[in-house]
Write an enzyme that holds these catalytic residues in place. Structure first.
Site: not given
Length: 306
Positions: A135-137, A235
């Site tokens: 998962i993104d930062r 997103r």
């Protein structure tokens, strides 16, 4: 070099890596294939090609390579572990933490913290041990991590077959007339900005299902289900339909809300449903929204009442 194993093939006709798995070796097919390619596997005392078909009676000798000490640093960073057993760890990743080391992030990542905590699978190479999905930062939430290669393969295959269920909560800009819907739009690298993804013709299939949980003045809380797992999928899809995730610096711009300045998007991987790699039991894990996310929702609810 490591230890040597000797095996006699009982039944021929299959590719050597598959025949060795059938003979009861605990390594994954991909690991065995790479050993065959590297000449660690001899058949009747001679190296063979990866495509070699095993014959009944073949004498196979395997030199198990010594586990390379990973050059990754194990770091004593606190972890929010939701579940752990011999095969897997489910961890609740905080916003702002990078999942695995890459250019510019050699330390302080989730992998560095996990290596301090437990041994991890080696399938994904030296810098992504144990990591089945990312998962993104600046996205928080649940992530499954494999502790051995067999578990890694089982979890990765389930993910690829779209059997793992992943549910996210996101606060997005704007209001919805519908209560639920699906975004089915292909995602690929942005044609002008290499660091971004975008909906592009000929991109990879990407499907996101959404459901409205709560409506606010100018904002909506959504529960999103991922059918595919493309980079930045939620997103990008939310921006594409005109409802960027609040606090998203790359796809949304709005960093201030209810008097608070956000450090990243309000997107949280809340629920994870998976099949246990060994017991085959369906397991469901859930996590609380991060404190900042809750504070924003509380502020919006208060504004609604006024």
């Amino acid at each position: 070099m490591g230890k040597t194993m000797k095996i006699t093939i009982k039944e021929g006709g299959k590719r050597l890596d598959a025949a060795l798995v059938m003979a009861g070796l605990e390594q994954s097919r991909s690991t065995l294939a790479s050993w065959i390619k590297d000449g660690q596997v001899l058949v009747n005392d001679a190296p063979v090609k990866s495509s070699y078909k095993a014959k009944a009676g073949d004498q196979v000798s395997i030199t198990v390579p010594e586990t390379k000490e990973t050059s990754l640093e194990a770091e004593n960073i606190p972890l929010d572990i939701v579940y752990e057993d011999d095969d897997l760890i489910v961890v609740n990743k905080p916003q702002g933490m990078v999942v695995h080391p890459a250019a510019g992030h050699a330390t302080g990542t989730l992998v560095n913290a996990l290596l301090y905590h437990a041994p991890l699978s080696s399938i994904n190479g030296e810098f992504r041990p144990g990591i089945v999905h990312r998962i993104d930062r600046d996205t928080s939430g649940l992530l499954m991590v494999a502790k051995n290669d067999q578990a890694h393969q089982a979890l990765a295959e389930e993910l690829k077959a779209h059997k793992t269920e992943r549910y996210y909560y996101a606060l997005v800009k704007g209001n919805f007339t519908e209560d639920e819907g699906t975004v089915d739009a292909p995602i690929g690298r942005h044609p002008k900005d290499r660091k971004k993804q975008a909906v592009v013709p000929g991109g990879r299939d990407a499907v996101t299902h959404f459901k409205v949980l709560e409506r606010f003045d100018g904002f909506t809380l959504l529960r999103l289900a991922l059918e595919t797992g493309r980079t930045h999928q939620i997103r990008v899809h939310m921006q594409y339909i005109g409802h960027s995730v609040v606090g998203d610096p790359t796809y949304g711009h709005q960093q201030k809300i209810a008097g608070m300045t956000l450090k990243g998007q309000l997107l949280h991987a809340k629920t994870l449903v998976l099949t246990h790699p060994t017991t085959k039991e369906t397991m469901t894990f859930d996590s609380d929204l991060p404190k900042t996310f809750e504070q924003v929702l509380t502020a919006l609810r208060t504004e609604q009442k006024q």
